[in-house]
Design an enzyme around this catalytic site. Sequence first.
Site, mmCIF file in Angstrom:
data_model
loop_
_atom_site.group_PDB
_atom_site.id
_atom_site.type_symbol
_atom_site.label_atom_id
_atom_site.label_comp_id
_atom_site.label_asym_id
_atom_site.label_seq_id
_atom_site.Cartn_x
_atom_site.Cartn_y
_atom_site.Cartn_z
ATOM 1 N N ASP A 1 0.828 -1.201 0.000
ATOM 2 C CA ASP A 1 0.000 0.000 0.000
ATOM 3 C C ASP A 1 0.866 1.256 0.000
ATOM 4 O O ASP A 1 1.912 1.311 0.665
ATOM 5 C CB ASP A 1 -0.895 -0.008 1.246
ATOM 6 C CG ASP A 1 -1.777 1.206 1.332
ATOM 7 O OD1 ASP A 1 -2.716 1.312 0.531
ATOM 8 O OD2 ASP A 1 -1.515 2.069 2.197
ATOM 9 N N GLU B 1 1.435 -0.497 -4.965
ATOM 10 C CA GLU B 1 0.520 0.599 -5.278
ATOM 11 C C GLU B 1 1.382 1.822 -5.555
ATOM 12 O O GLU B 1 1.843 2.495 -4.632
ATOM 13 C CB GLU B 1 -0.448 0.875 -4.116
ATOM 14 C CG GLU B 1 -1.453 1.965 -4.462
ATOM 15 C CD GLU B 1 -2.247 2.462 -3.275
ATOM 16 O OE1 GLU B 1 -3.355 2.994 -3.492
ATOM 17 O OE2 GLU B 1 -1.771 2.341 -2.124
#
Length: 551
Positions: free
Chosen positions: A221, A275
Amino acid sequence: MSTSTSTFVRNASGESTAWWRTAVIYQVYPRSFADGNGDGTGDLAGVRSRLPYLSSLGVDAIWFTPWYSSPLADGGYDVADYRAIDPAFGTLEEAESLIAEAAALGIRTIVDIVPNHVSDQHEWFRAALAAEPGSPERQRFWFREGRGPDGSQPPTDWISSFSGGTWTRTTNGDGTPGEWYLHLFAPQQPDLNWNHPDVRREHEDVLRFWFDRGVAGIRIDSATMPVKDDSFPVLVDERGPGGHPFVDRDGLHDIYRGWRAVADSYEEPRMLVGEIWLADHRRFARYLRPDEMHTAFNFDFMMRPWDPAQLRESIQTTVDAHRPVGAAPTWTLSNHDVTRPATRFGREDSSFGFAARRFGIPTDLATGRRRARAAALLTGALPGSLYLYQGDELGLPEVEDLPRGALQDPMYFRSEGVDPGRDGCRVPLPWTESGPTFGFGDGTAPSWLPQPVGWGGYSVQAQEADPGSTLSLYRSMLALRRSEPALRGEDFAWVDSSDGVVAFRRGEDLLCLVNLGPAAVALPPHSSVLLTSDGLVAGTLPTDTAVWLRR
């Protein structure tokens, strides 16, 4: 033009372990997928009960957004304990069973790791707040004195990804104002200091913890944000590549080389997918060098409008960016942060951007549905891996009329109600045509976000036996991805087409055409039609329709 290939690692049986290069990966947002105990919140028991559905859909892996112990201030991206499953979702033993049961069906598991921050309820941060300024406990985070004669101004002018400032002031034990701590997201998500050896060691241990339990990959993330310029400069736009104070700093690459070494240490190497929101494609590709991540999410494509020139440009740029490092591209239409395609593609401006998201934007759902179906065939035919967000295979629209009192996303609250937030794409899935929660749970408890009236019309039950449904389209598409050698390979080339058509070849004999123009177009010579997003008309391809052809 063809994408480049790379050497695949093979296991003892000779099977390629680079499964991620062509995989179909289904994103599960646990709170909203299926509720196994009837309390209104999705859980691991619910996912386990629906594994046959995912198998029949034809996916190769499941990516779970965070299922760890968390106060859920940001949907689980505020992690309190990486080694425990949140009680709302189940137990660690259930997670281990789920991983094993999915593997038995040929479905791998990917879990989310959030390196930029933890929850303010994490034991490290609780210890830091209890400790004195300058203490070892505070060195794992970014605590600083404020500006101004009394320290009442935050240390920097940095802006949060969730709107507002990025610093929160603490209170000393005697009640006086204390230091400030950094949080690039919500105040409940304090940023970690990646200069501290404990932080790096802990995350590598967490990777091993989950890899040892059979997890096949890690989704990273906010992968461009963990490393900070510790001089905390003023945020200006003139800094060159790598010069932003908290995005895409060069020190990140050493971190991910360490993670790759952990992933490669297993007999079947684990995969890393990042990401990575970066406009500079050369900087993007640096994360995909052979000793760093295997793949990264393709946000550029997902944010483009329904426009042939824009989509062609994004596809070409993506392929070009991946070729020098030998990485496989990824393609996706949405995720748990992004307005669903059936709604987005029906708008006058069909691009996506967080800054432009507002309440009350008109949309034509009939147009959006046609375009979303065509976009599914477009992405499904491109070389690389395909990510599907739960519910897109049902053609779910964004739920844009949730009661204000039901909204939970911090993006809504920190924007003071200007940004509707991300709850509209997180509404629990409908499984049956009727029932208190349309089969999401088997109890009477309302779902944690309210489902719209008529949600059952989109349900799996409503679409299961309909050959024209969006669910049937996705099943047919994924079956062809498995059976067609051209779609499992990496060969890709544009073919001549009219201005409003995106057209390309896969392998020697498979063509994909998507008509984004205002009028129907004639099909090129072909031997058979493999799949269409909607019906052909007298041998022509209507507007907002895609087709796969055999030449």
